[in-house]
Scaffold this active site. Structure first.
Site, PDB file in Angstrom:
ATOM      1  N   LYS A  24      46.669 -83.331  66.601  1.00  0.00           N
ATOM      2  CA  LYS A  24      45.220 -83.111  66.751  1.00  0.00           C
ATOM      3  C   LYS A  24      44.492 -83.165  65.419  1.00  0.00           C
ATOM      4  O   LYS A  24      43.364 -83.629  65.349  1.00  0.00           O
ATOM      5  CB  LYS A  24      44.943 -81.782  67.465  1.00  0.00           C
ATOM      6  CG  LYS A  24      45.273 -81.841  68.942  1.00  0.00           C
ATOM      7  CD  LYS A  24      44.543 -80.786  69.747  1.00  0.00           C
ATOM      8  CE  LYS A  24      44.759 -81.009  71.237  1.00  0.00           C
ATOM      9  NZ  LYS A  24      44.113 -80.016  72.069  1.00  0.00           N
TER      10      LYS A  24
ATOM     11  N   LYS B 225      49.436 -89.408  75.579  1.00  0.00           N
ATOM     12  CA  LYS B 225      49.251 -88.730  76.868  1.00  0.00           C
ATOM     13  C   LYS B 225      47.808 -88.878  77.365  1.00  0.00           C
ATOM     14  O   LYS B 225      46.881 -89.034  76.553  1.00  0.00           O
ATOM     15  CB  LYS B 225      49.652 -87.258  76.770  1.00  0.00           C
ATOM     16  CG  LYS B 225      48.715 -86.369  76.017  1.00  0.00           C
ATOM     17  CD  LYS B 225      49.021 -84.902  76.315  1.00  0.00           C
ATOM     18  CE  LYS B 225      47.921 -84.054  75.710  1.00  0.00           C
ATOM     19  NZ  LYS B 225      47.802 -82.748  76.255  1.00  0.00           N
TER      20      LYS B 225
ATOM     21  N   LYS C  79      41.711 -85.337  77.943  1.00  0.00           N
ATOM     22  CA  LYS C  79      40.258 -85.225  78.165  1.00  0.00           C
ATOM     23  C   LYS C  79      39.478 -85.746  76.979  1.00  0.00           C
ATOM     24  O   LYS C  79      38.394 -86.266  77.121  1.00  0.00           O
ATOM     25  CB  LYS C  79      39.846 -83.756  78.323  1.00  0.00           C
ATOM     26  CG  LYS C  79      40.497 -83.009  79.434  1.00  0.00           C
ATOM     27  CD  LYS C  79      39.902 -81.592  79.455  1.00  0.00           C
ATOM     28  CE  LYS C  79      40.910 -80.596  79.934  1.00  0.00           C
ATOM     29  NZ  LYS C  79      41.596 -79.914  78.835  1.00  0.00           N
TER      30      LYS C  79
END
Ligand code: AQP
Length: 334
Positions: free
Chosen positions: A114, A198, A201
Site C-alpha cells: 500500500k 487482487k 476497491k
C-alpha cells in the site's frame, strides 16, 4: 480458558464492495452467522489510514452496513457496528502497540504494497494498522476470524501479539489465539485487468472489478472486456498457472456456480473464452444484481441503517468494556 467460539471480522468502508469482498468474506460471514455468535464491524478507523473524504466516509460506512444486510447478515443474530463508536478498540490498540514489536510490523507485506515506494510519506496509522486489527479481534476474545488470504499475515501477527501478552503478563490462555477462516478456493479474487493483483476497491479502473451495485449491463461489459487468453480453454486448471487472468475467470465461475473447478474444466474444455464469459456474466447477473438492488433500497432509509449501528454499538460495548477492564487490570493500569 475462554472456550466459547466467537467470530469477529471487519470490512473497511473505503468504497463500493466488490465480488472479491463478497466471495472472500461476506458469503462466509453469512454462513457463519448460522453456527456461531458473530461480530461484524465496519472498520472506519482502518479506512482513515489513507485519506478519506469526510462526507464520502460517512456514506461509505452506511453503504457497507447496507451491503452486510443485503448479502444476508441479520442484525438480530449478529452484532453489526462501526469500529470508531466503541472507543475501547483504540485504547486496547495503544496497549498492544506496546506489546507488538517493530520487527514484526516491518515484515507486513500489505504495508509495503500500500505504501509502495512512498514509505516515508505513508501515515503512521497505515504502518501500525495491524496492531489495531489485533485489538479489534482480541477486544472480544474472538476465536475465529473469516478473512480473505490477503489478511492471513495480519492474523498471524494478532496471534503473536496475543501470545506475547499472555506471556508478558503471566496470564496463560487469557487471549485465545484467533484462527483464520479462509475460503479454500476463493481466498483471493484477482483484478479483471491484471491477474497478478487482487480485486480491490481502491484500484483506479472500475473495469478491474465487479461491484455489488453494478447493473446487469455493467457486469456484462466488464466480463466481456476482462483479460483472458487467445488459446481455447484447457482440460485442467493446472495448465493455467501462467495465465492468471484466465484462471481467475474460471475460479470465479466455479465459485459463483458452486461447481467443482475440475468439473468446470471438463465442461469448458476446448471452448473459447467468449463462451465462458457469456456463462459467467449470466450467473454473476443473477447472483449480484439482486444484492445491488437491495443495497439501493436499504440506502433509501439511512435512519434505519444508523439505528442498526447504534444497537450494535450498545451490544459490542458491553463485551468490550468488560474485557477491557480485565485487560487494564492485567497490565496494572489504575
Ligand atoms: N480480492 C479479494 N479476494 C478475496 N477476498 C478479498 N477481500 C478483499 N479483497 C479480496 C476480503 O474482504 C474483506 C474486507 O476487506 P477490506 O475491505 O477490509 O480491505 P481490503 O482487503 O484492503 O479490501 P480492498 O478491496 O483491497 O480495499 P482497499 O482497496 O480499500 O484496500 C477482508 O476479509 C479481505 O480479506
Amino acid at each position: 480458558m475462554n472456550k466459547k467460539k466467537l467470530v469477529f471480522s471487519g470490512v473497511q468502508p473505503t468504497g463500493n464492495l466488490h465480488l472479491g469482498n463478497y466471495l472472500g468474506a461476506l458469503r462466509n460471514f453469512v454462513s457463519l452467522q448460522k453456527e456461531m455468535e458473530c461480530i461484524y464491524c465496519v472498520v472506519d478507523l482502518h479506512a482513515i489510514t489513507t485519506f478519506q473524504d469526510p462526507s464520502q466516509l460517512t456514506n461509505n460506512v452506511l453503504e457497507t452496513v447496507a451491503s452486510f444486510l443485503a448479502t444476508g447478515l441479520n442484525p438480530e443474530k449478529s452484532i453489526i457496528f462501526n469500529q470508531s463508536s466503541v472507543s475501547a478498540h483504540t485504547e486496547l490498540a495503544w496497549i498492544l502497540n506496546c506489546v507488538s514489536r517493530i520487527g514484526w510490523l516491518n515484515r507486513m507485506t500489505q504495508f509495503k504494497d500500500k505504501a509502495g515506494g512512498e514509505k516515508e510519506k505513508a501515515s503512521v496509522g497505515l504502518y501500525i494498522y495491524p496492531n489495531l486489527m489485533a485489538a479489534d479481534i482480541l477486544l472480544y476474545k474472538a476465536t475465529h476470524v473469516p478473512v480473505g488470504a490477503d489478511q492471513k499475515q495480519h492474523l498471524e501477527l494478532s496471534r503473536d501479539i496475543a501470545q506475547k501478552f499472555n506471556k508478558d503478563f503471566k496470564c496463560k490462555d487469557f487471549f485465545p489465539l484467533p484462527e483464520p477462516l479462509i475460503p479454500k478456493n476463493v481466498s483471493r479474487i484477482m483484478s479483471l485487468r491484471d491477474g497478478t493483483k487482487k480485486m480491490s476497491k481502491s484500484e483506479e479502473s472500475d473495469y478491474s472489478r465487479i461491484n455489488l451495485k453494478d447493473s446487469a449491463d455493467e457486469i456484462s461489459k466488464k466480463i466481456k472486456k476482462a483479460k483472458s487468453d487467445s488459446d481455447t480453454i484447457p482440460d485442467n486448471f493446472k495448465k493455467l498457472e501462467d495465465k492468471p487472468e484466465a484462471l481467475n475467470l474460471i475460479t470465479i465461475y466455479s465459485e459463483v456456480s458452486k461447481k467443482d473447478i475440475n468439473k468446470v474444466m471438463i465442461e469448458m474444455s476446448g471452448k473459447e473464452y467468449s463462451f465462458l464469459k457469456t456463462k459467467l456474466a449470466e450467473i454473476l447477473i443473477s447472483e449480484i444484481t439482486p444484492v445491488g438492488k437491495e443495497i439501493r433500497k436499504l440506502l433509501e432509509d439511512k435512519t434505519h441503517l444508523r439505528r442498526i449501528l447504534k444497537k450494535g454499538k450498545e451490544k459490542a460495548s458491553i463485551i468490550a468494556e468488560e474485557n477491557l477492564k480485565n485487560i487494564r487490570e492485567k497490565v496494572g493500569l489504575l
